[in-house]
Design a protein around this motif. Structure first.
Motif, PDB file in Angstrom:
ATOM      1  N   GLN A  11       0.850  -1.191  -0.094  1.00 16.88           N
ATOM      2  CA  GLN A  11       0.073  -0.032  -0.027  1.00 16.88           C
ATOM      3  C   GLN A  11       0.691   1.149  -0.108  1.00 16.88           C
ATOM      4  OE1 GLN A  11       0.205  -2.232   2.359  1.00 16.88           O
ATOM      5  NE2 GLN A  11      -1.735  -3.310   2.835  1.00 16.88           N
ATOM      6  N   GLU A  12       1.973   1.095   0.356  1.00 13.00           N
ATOM      7  CA  GLU A  12       2.809   2.261   0.698  1.00 13.00           C
ATOM      8  C   GLU A  12       4.085   2.444  -0.134  1.00 13.00           C
ATOM      9  OE1 GLU A  12       2.653   5.093   2.930  1.00 13.00           O
ATOM     10  OE2 GLU A  12       4.276   5.552   1.575  1.00 13.00           O
ATOM     11  N   TYR A  41      -2.505  -2.522  -5.393  1.00 13.11           N
ATOM     12  CA  TYR A  41      -3.481  -1.751  -4.519  1.00 13.11           C
ATOM     13  C   TYR A  41      -3.671  -0.262  -5.413  1.00 13.11           C
ATOM     14  CZ  TYR A  41      -2.646  -4.491  -0.309  1.00 13.11           C
ATOM     15  OH  TYR A  41      -2.421  -5.501   0.405  1.00 13.11           O
ATOM     16  N   ALA A 109      -4.180 -11.194   0.145  1.00 13.18           N
ATOM     17  CA  ALA A 109      -5.267 -11.364  -0.546  1.00 13.18           C
ATOM     18  C   ALA A 109      -5.298 -10.810  -1.821  1.00 13.18           C
ATOM     19  CB  ALA A 109      -6.619 -11.376   0.227  1.00 13.18           C
TER      20      ALA A 109
ATOM     21  N   PRO B  47     -11.657  -8.108   0.256  1.00 14.96           N
ATOM     22  CA  PRO B  47     -10.359  -8.996   0.844  1.00 14.96           C
ATOM     23  C   PRO B  47      -8.890  -8.114   1.127  1.00 14.96           C
ATOM     24  CG  PRO B  47     -11.262  -9.678  -1.251  1.00 14.96           C
ATOM     25  CD  PRO B  47     -12.105  -8.282  -1.126  1.00 14.96           C
ATOM     26  N   ARG B  48      -9.216  -6.740   0.440  1.00 16.20           N
ATOM     27  CA  ARG B  48      -7.910  -6.037   0.191  1.00 16.20           C
ATOM     28  C   ARG B  48      -7.740  -5.165   1.677  1.00 16.20           C
ATOM     29  NH1 ARG B  48     -10.499  -4.150  -5.469  1.00 16.20           N
ATOM     30  NH2 ARG B  48     -12.021  -4.059  -4.046  1.00 16.20           N
ATOM     31  N   ALA B  49      -6.520  -5.319   1.992  1.00 18.30           N
ATOM     32  CA  ALA B  49      -6.032  -4.769   3.201  1.00 18.30           C
ATOM     33  C   ALA B  49      -5.688  -3.112   2.965  1.00 18.30           C
ATOM     34  CB  ALA B  49      -4.873  -5.433   3.731  1.00 18.30           C
ATOM     35  N   THR B  50      -6.493  -2.432   3.422  1.00 20.48           N
ATOM     36  CA  THR B  50      -6.002  -0.730   2.858  1.00 20.48           C
ATOM     37  C   THR B  50      -6.557   0.096   4.302  1.00 20.48           C
ATOM     38  OG1 THR B  50      -8.151  -0.257   2.133  1.00 20.48           O
ATOM     39  CG2 THR B  50      -6.788  -1.350   0.585  1.00 20.48           C
ATOM     40  N   PHE B  64       2.360   4.484   5.716  1.00 18.97           N
ATOM     41  CA  PHE B  64       1.244   3.677   6.023  1.00 18.97           C
ATOM     42  C   PHE B  64       1.882   2.168   6.325  1.00 18.97           C
ATOM     43  CE2 PHE B  64      -2.340   0.742   4.935  1.00 18.97           C
ATOM     44  CZ  PHE B  64      -3.017   1.127   6.096  1.00 18.97           C
ATOM     45  N   ASN B  65       1.598   1.493   7.498  1.00 19.86           N
ATOM     46  CA  ASN B  65       1.970   0.313   7.863  1.00 19.86           C
ATOM     47  C   ASN B  65       0.670  -0.308   8.265  1.00 19.86           C
ATOM     48  OD1 ASN B  65       2.697  -1.840   9.446  1.00 19.86           O
ATOM     49  ND2 ASN B  65       4.812  -1.143   9.621  1.00 19.86           N
ATOM     50  N   TYR B  66       0.189  -1.220   7.189  1.00 21.66           N
ATOM     51  CA  TYR B  66      -1.035  -1.913   7.734  1.00 21.66           C
ATOM     52  C   TYR B  66      -1.192  -2.601   9.195  1.00 21.66           C
ATOM     53  CZ  TYR B  66      -5.326  -4.596   7.108  1.00 21.66           C
ATOM     54  OH  TYR B  66      -6.661  -4.759   7.309  1.00 21.66           O
TER      55      TYR B  66
END
Lengths: 228, 228
Positions: A11-12, A41, A109, B47-50, B64-66
């Protein structure tokens, strides 16, 4: 010039994964390769395998079977445009690099969805054309990822087991199944828990490896490599 | 009465997976259990980790660190409502059943997304509370799935390797990591390639197993079980 597709899931852009991806683009381009990035993403890539992946009528609308429907749709050119575009990138590539942070002993995922949706029967495999005779058999793949756990946790006898155990589904179950030959994985252990200096060394090591990547021999993708 | 959460990932209610899910609801309800189903495709589960998983301000909006952000959000009650709801279901459950068709030696992306997003640090684990001291340690899990490949392909020495190899990331890497004890998997091999009669027998066998499920002992979730 060789063609490389980097399938990237972070994401980053400022993350270590982001830097590893950028370094690969830079180094491989410098070598004269043509590099394409699927930034999952940023693309808002859809991970869910649904009826939306088939344009037009279904082969059997009474009972939806994703594998059968995408196979039929592939043959008649009826897959959704995002899948056709990803398949075109795969088709052109000599090497696929998967760059991601390990999530739960596997890929995130969003990247699993790329595998589920892009590697359709008819395109990537078609029984009995699987494993050594898979339809993508002239290609190479490399899994490059970061972990949360340390090298010690992922050692044989460590609490999380040999890191190779968790590579089996990804390298053998997916890539080898499609005929793709697998280069040794590139693993950055626990970057969040090391010094800035050590993170820099991780980036340098990756750039160094890429310089001689095309001379590497694929691993022997059989149970011995994973579980010996 | 015991509480059961079935996390279910199939697009088609008329599929064998759909029938296996319905049978579990029916049989476990008959036993006096309270059964909840998370029907992931029907829920359009994300399903997406955002960043959308965190309500309000980020802990560190510069980078950003999920994992860090969801951990911090969990502690202040700032996760998105779909995650809070799934965590509530998990918290209440004595047993988690995962029902799905095997996609690429693993679960479908929509279910992987459930793992990635629901099993947040602070809720399911919090170092050093992992593995035998994981935060969900009073619970049981069972992976129930169908395969494309036959039992012979998934035998030791078969072309796809022992089916247990691919269970390592799911059972050990996810469930055991969170402290959950794992019951033996329930596997229906290649239902698409057997007779209607054999598919009926698969349903009967599952209903039978469920009758004595609470008497089962968990497996010994260590490398020996998987790779011996």
């Amino acid at each position: 010039g060789r063609k490389v597709l980097i399938v990237y899931a972070h994401q980053e852009p400022k993350s270590l994964n982001g830097s590893l991806m950028s370094i690969a683009v830079e180094e491989l381009s410098k070598q004269g390769c043509s590099v394409t990035v699927s930034d999952l993403y940023a693309m808002h890539f859809e991970p869910r395998a649904t009826r939306n992946d088939i344009v037009g009528c279904l082969h059997n609308s009474e009972e939806f079977n994703y594998g059968v429907e995408t196979w039929e749709a592939y043959k008649r050119g009826g897959l959704s445009s995002d899948l056709i575009e990803e398949q075109r990138k795969v088709q052109e590539a000599d090497l696929l690099i998967f760059q991601f942070p390990l999530y739960w002993f596997s890929m995130p995922a969003i990247m699993k969805g790329w595998m589920d949706r892009v590697l359709v029967q008819g395109f990537a495999h078609e029984f009995p054309n699987c494993y050594d005779s898979g339809l993508l058999k002239s290609k190479l793949a490399l899994f490059s990822f970061t972990t949360g756990g340390s090298r010690e946790m992922y050692a044989k006898g460590g609490i999380s087991g040999d890191i190779r155990y968790l590579l089996w589904p990804m390298q053998h179950g997916i890539m080898h199944f499609c005929g793709v030959k697998v280069l040794a994985p590139h693993i950055c252990f626990a970057p969040e828990y090391v010094s800035e200096e050590e993170r820099k060394e991780m980036l340098i090591a990756w750039a160094q490896r890429l310089k001689t990547l095309w001379k590497e021999e694929p691993i022997n993708c059989s149970p011995e490599w994973y579980f010996k």
